[in-house]
Design a protein around this motif. Structure first.
Motif, mmCIF file in Angstrom:
data_model
loop_
_atom_site.group_PDB
_atom_site.id
_atom_site.type_symbol
_atom_site.label_atom_id
_atom_site.label_comp_id
_atom_site.label_asym_id
_atom_site.label_seq_id
_atom_site.Cartn_x
_atom_site.Cartn_y
_atom_site.Cartn_z
ATOM 1 N N ALA A 53 -7.053 -9.827 10.312
ATOM 2 C CA ALA A 53 -8.355 -9.902 10.452
ATOM 3 C C ALA A 53 -9.073 -10.860 12.041
ATOM 4 O O ALA A 53 -9.690 -11.513 12.566
ATOM 5 C CB ALA A 53 -10.015 -9.560 10.565
ATOM 6 N N ALA A 54 -8.345 -12.492 10.923
ATOM 7 C CA ALA A 54 -9.216 -13.780 10.594
ATOM 8 C C ALA A 54 -8.095 -14.369 12.582
ATOM 9 O O ALA A 54 -8.864 -14.977 12.980
ATOM 10 C CB ALA A 54 -8.196 -14.409 10.087
ATOM 11 N N PHE A 55 -6.806 -13.432 12.687
ATOM 12 C CA PHE A 55 -6.264 -13.988 14.034
ATOM 13 C C PHE A 55 -6.993 -13.730 15.200
ATOM 14 O O PHE A 55 -7.457 -14.245 15.795
ATOM 15 C CB PHE A 55 -4.876 -13.618 14.055
ATOM 16 N N LEU A 56 -7.598 -12.413 14.802
ATOM 17 C CA LEU A 56 -7.850 -11.254 16.012
ATOM 18 C C LEU A 56 -9.204 -12.486 16.086
ATOM 19 O O LEU A 56 -9.741 -11.766 17.210
ATOM 20 C CB LEU A 56 -8.229 -9.733 15.777
ATOM 21 N N LEU A 57 -10.632 -12.340 15.314
ATOM 22 C CA LEU A 57 -11.388 -13.015 15.658
ATOM 23 C C LEU A 57 -11.929 -14.089 15.763
ATOM 24 O O LEU A 57 -12.559 -14.569 16.560
ATOM 25 C CB LEU A 57 -12.158 -12.596 14.205
ATOM 26 N N GLY A 58 -10.362 -15.415 15.683
ATOM 27 C CA GLY A 58 -10.330 -16.573 16.867
ATOM 28 C C GLY A 58 -11.005 -17.427 15.257
ATOM 29 O O GLY A 58 -11.694 -16.745 14.734
ATOM 30 N N LYS A 59 -11.457 -18.121 15.513
ATOM 31 C CA LYS A 59 -11.438 -19.970 15.537
ATOM 32 C C LYS A 59 -13.249 -20.168 14.021
ATOM 33 O O LYS A 59 -12.407 -19.417 12.749
ATOM 34 C CB LYS A 59 -11.426 -21.410 15.683
ATOM 35 N N GLU A 60 -14.193 -19.934 15.123
ATOM 36 C CA GLU A 60 -15.661 -19.712 13.709
ATOM 37 C C GLU A 60 -15.431 -18.614 13.201
ATOM 38 O O GLU A 60 -15.246 -18.355 11.860
ATOM 39 C CB GLU A 60 -15.917 -19.848 15.229
ATOM 40 N N ARG A 61 -15.314 -16.819 13.547
ATOM 41 C CA ARG A 61 -15.245 -16.081 12.974
ATOM 42 C C ARG A 61 -14.147 -15.708 12.202
ATOM 43 O O ARG A 61 -14.557 -14.796 11.067
ATOM 44 C CB ARG A 61 -15.124 -14.737 14.369
ATOM 45 N N GLY A 62 -12.816 -15.879 12.564
ATOM 46 C CA GLY A 62 -11.755 -15.860 11.390
ATOM 47 C C GLY A 62 -11.841 -16.552 10.315
ATOM 48 O O GLY A 62 -12.140 -15.932 9.012
ATOM 49 N N VAL A 63 -12.125 -18.441 10.270
ATOM 50 C CA VAL A 63 -12.668 -18.670 9.144
ATOM 51 C C VAL A 63 -14.150 -18.582 8.822
ATOM 52 O O VAL A 63 -13.584 -18.429 7.628
ATOM 53 C CB VAL A 63 -12.869 -20.319 9.330
ATOM 54 N N THR A 64 -14.894 -18.136 9.157
ATOM 55 C CA THR A 64 -16.251 -17.064 8.344
ATOM 56 C C THR A 64 -15.702 -16.358 7.833
ATOM 57 O O THR A 64 -16.348 -16.273 6.813
ATOM 58 C CB THR A 64 -17.371 -16.656 9.191
ATOM 59 N N LEU A 65 -14.787 -15.644 8.454
ATOM 60 C CA LEU A 65 -14.607 -14.041 7.311
ATOM 61 C C LEU A 65 -13.986 -14.240 5.982
ATOM 62 O O LEU A 65 -14.270 -13.594 5.133
ATOM 63 C CB LEU A 65 -13.229 -13.171 8.257
#
Length: 294
Positions: A259-271
């Motif tokens: 999921a973190a990979f698919l969300l990209g940088k900002e949203r992946g870190v946040t997740l």
């Protein structure tokens, strides 16, 4: 003691720290652990027409009772789909087939399913009370981001009585207790561009570590596509090159690394931060993001 077998398109390596007198007991526990990998694969594989998953999804609009070996990973996959607003979507199976990820690793059989292109996770309905699965339209469910982690956890549960053990399925693992020297298990995070190098070493005990990366499985038919696929945009995202997550269970680490990979940088870190896990995320420029105190 140590044994390896092939399941789920990967080598499963199980190690157990044992005293001589407990070797027979450990052998039996390891055999049970491997059997659980076989059962989860039989339940969750999209590559076998006889799997419980594929049989259940052929019955459109009908509530089909399914086993816990399918229900539990599917339920978790749908929860993660909701949390990510569909970026993580278990109905990605047809898109994976269309981009060349459609051949069984043992039989080499090729899949071709005529299904609805518009299907999403919202077309899957689970009834927790009766443990049934219903789908609204023809679709292909891919549980590749949860089934292996689920199998690792079940295998680890069979080994929990031993002072130390590690269940490693192609680099995704659960490390229980302590190693043969009485220390935490050392886990090396592979450099995404050089398999001979380690980019980070961590120590874990009673924790899982799973990695999702763009460097392992590339599409044989489409340039620029790997097995981490965004069905909404019909692309493989590339802001990250590798996402490793440390969690109490491999099911969690497996799903949230994807999921973190698919969300990209900002949203992946946040997740990863929001679910209170640890992560080692590496972007396309090889900058390393350490999350959760690593």
């Amino acid at each position: 003691m140590r044994k390896t077998k092939l399941f789920m398109d990967t080598v499963v390596d199980i190690q157990v720290v044992v005293a001589d007198k407990s070797r027979d007991k450990a052998e039996a526990a390891v055999d049970r652990a491997f059997e659980l990998f076989r059962k989860v694969e039989q339940a969750c594989s999209r590559f076998s027409q006889d799997s419980e998953l594929m049989q259940a999804t052929r019955q459109i609009g009908t509530a089909v009772q399914i086993s816990p070996l399918l229900f539990e990973p599917l339920r978790f996959a749908l929860e993660v789909a909701k949390w990510t607003n569909g970026k993580f979507d278990p109905t990605v199976g047809k898109a994976m087939e269309d981009h060349g990820f459609n051949q069984h690793y043992l039989t080499r059989a090729t899949l071709h399913h005529a299904v609805a292109d518009s299907a999403t996770y919202q077309d899957i309905i689970l009834d927790e009370e009766h443990r049934t699965l219903s789908i609204n339209k023809p679709l292909v469910i891919d549980l590749g981001a949860v089934a292996k982690g689920f199998a690792i956890d079940l295998a680890a549960n069979e080994l929990k009585e031993f002072a130390g053990f590690i269940v490693n399925a192609g680099g995704d693992l659960y490390a229980g207790g302590l190693d043969e020297n009485g220390d935490k298990w050392g886990v090396e995070i592979q450099h995404p561009l050089n398999k001979a190098q380690t980019i980070q070493r961590i120590e874990v005990s009673n924790e899982a570590v799973c990695t999702s990366g763009s460097y392992e499985r590339r599409s044989p038919t489409h340039t620029g596509i790997h097995h981490l696929f965004d069905p909404e945009r019909s692309v493989s995202p590339n802001e990250w090159i590798s996402c490793s997550v440390v969690a109490p269970y491999a099911l969690m680490a497996d799903a949230f690394s994807t999921a973190a990979f698919l969300l990209g940088k900002e949203r992946g870190v946040t997740l990863v931060e929001q679910v209170n896990l640890q992560g080692i995320l590496i972007d396309s420029d090889l900058q390393v993001y350490r999350i959760g105190g690593i």
